[in-house]
Design a protein around this motif. Sequence first.
Motif, PDB file in Angstrom:
ATOM      1  N   SER A   1      47.289  37.159  75.029  1.00 11.81           N
ATOM      2  CA  SER A   1      46.991  38.563  75.331  1.00 11.81           C
ATOM      3  C   SER A   1      47.981  39.503  74.662  1.00 11.81           C
ATOM      4  O   SER A   1      47.687  40.688  74.488  1.00 11.81           O
ATOM      5  N   ARG A   2      49.150  38.978  74.287  1.00  5.03           N
ATOM      6  CA  ARG A   2      50.164  39.814  73.616  1.00  5.03           C
ATOM      7  C   ARG A   2      50.044  39.740  72.096  1.00  5.03           C
ATOM      8  O   ARG A   2      50.790  40.393  71.390  1.00  5.03           O
ATOM      9  N   HIS A   3      49.132  38.908  71.592  1.00  9.05           N
ATOM     10  CA  HIS A   3      48.921  38.784  70.150  1.00  9.05           C
ATOM     11  C   HIS A   3      47.417  38.819  69.881  1.00  9.05           C
ATOM     12  O   HIS A   3      46.716  37.853  70.185  1.00  9.05           O
ATOM     13  N   GLU A   4      46.935  39.902  69.294  1.00 10.38           N
ATOM     14  CA  GLU A   4      45.494  40.051  69.122  1.00 10.38           C
ATOM     15  C   GLU A   4      44.891  39.036  68.157  1.00 10.38           C
ATOM     16  O   GLU A   4      43.685  38.805  68.147  1.00 10.38           O
ATOM     17  N   THR A   5      45.746  38.404  67.337  1.00 13.13           N
ATOM     18  CA  THR A   5      45.220  37.414  66.385  1.00 13.13           C
ATOM     19  C   THR A   5      45.321  35.982  66.918  1.00 13.13           C
ATOM     20  O   THR A   5      44.988  35.043  66.209  1.00 13.13           O
ATOM     21  N   ARG A   6      45.786  35.814  68.165  1.00 12.92           N
ATOM     22  CA  ARG A   6      45.804  34.490  68.797  1.00 12.92           C
ATOM     23  C   ARG A   6      44.645  34.417  69.773  1.00 12.92           C
ATOM     24  O   ARG A   6      44.590  35.172  70.744  1.00 12.92           O
ATOM     25  N   LEU A   7      43.725  33.494  69.536  1.00 15.18           N
ATOM     26  CA  LEU A   7      42.482  33.461  70.299  1.00 15.18           C
ATOM     27  C   LEU A   7      42.248  32.072  70.878  1.00 15.18           C
ATOM     28  O   LEU A   7      41.942  31.130  70.137  1.00 15.18           O
ATOM     29  N   PRO A   8      42.415  31.922  72.202  1.00 14.41           N
ATOM     30  CA  PRO A   8      42.161  30.614  72.826  1.00 14.41           C
ATOM     31  C   PRO A   8      40.659  30.320  72.850  1.00 14.41           C
ATOM     32  O   PRO A   8      39.833  31.205  73.098  1.00 14.41           O
TER      33      PRO A   8
END
Length: 451
Positions: free
Chosen positions: A361-368
Amino acid sequence: MASRPSESSVSSSRQRALVVHPARKAGGRGEGSADSSPLSAVRLPEARLAEAIGLAQAIDLDIVLAEAVPVPRPRPATLLGKGAVERLADAIADAEIGLAVIDSPLTPVQQRNLEKAWGCKVIDRTGLILEIFGARARTREGTLQVELAALSYQRSRLVRSWTHLERQRGGFGFLGGPGETQIEADRRMIGDRIVKLERELDDVKRTRDLHRKARRRVPYPIVALVGYTNAGKSTLFNSITRAEVMAKDMLFATLDPTMRTLDLPSGRKVILSDTVGFISDLPHELVAAFRATLEEVLEADVVVHVRDISHPDSEAQAADVETVLRELGLAEMVDNGLVEGLNKIDLLDAERREEVFNQASRHETRLPFSAVTGEGVPALLAELDRRLGQGRTVLDVSLLLTDGASIAWLYRHGEVVARRDNQSHAYLRVKLDAADVRRFHQRQATSRPPS
């Protein structure tokens, strides 16, 4: 840290093997060490041993004994300590093991000495990966690349490795002279074959370049999936393109790159490329040989780094992938931030799952997401849409209302942000990729009636 996998379900026809991971102390250095790189030093010996077992099982070896052996200081003669070599010799004899896999680079001298001490065939990590690639390559390009890598590796082994290579062969009749040693002849034969393979791969590369030029004429943006081996790239590829690429819980399940078209949520078409998986300490021979294949990544508009977030060494694996990408010339893309797909969230417990989602949620380019269940995949596709839309051009277009085909084309390929109609014309403001702007102008030029 020894383990004996169950033998009850193992066919007797499979070769019985030992897997040894030489475990260095954190921060340790030394020639021949499996953990001589900063990235490897942070890995758990248990995880490295498990990975080595997985690599050996990928070529259907029967692993009857596996052990992480502490190596405080590598021995030039055998890499492992004298006591470990003697102890493992007894275990090899008792278990009737015919092959020992050392999860580390070995010098030719170390390989020869271990074979003498243990009375069995010994291969190192590089040799094991080359065996896997040789067994998995399906296309002509893949076969050529594997053979080139194997010969480059074999040539490095011809350094007084075996005594028979010291024997001399006779000269060519009237020329006289002492002739050449076997090692010189073998090196020359390998060198000649390498030159021939490089020429054939140059032809393959030219064909690939032609294919790339053809794709540019289409032209669709390219999205490349990269990641550590067994991170789930092929499973994701299959789930979103409905392809049938081999996807198994196995290291290096697929080698040859595959491409399919993919419709994103906005309607934008892209070409999705599934590439070969990376691994720590990837042999330099393989990086060089597979450069033509990996160059597909260089052509990508967006690179998705698929990570196995359930793996205990996920961070170290990610660092290994980024290292290879930098070697390929993608340092700027890595520094600017790749799209990180955090795969296998379905394997996380509740506490770890919450932690992963909080970090994402703190990194828009990290997507679970989970490629198996589909959870989070729509968000990943939406991020690809967003990335590809960042460089869009705003175009003001005036079209006859009777030209429904062109209006529909703009809605399919672009984002219509405003529209105003009068009795005869539609006035649209639309965001288009640069490639689609060219395609639209070409479309209008060919459809315009001659004056």
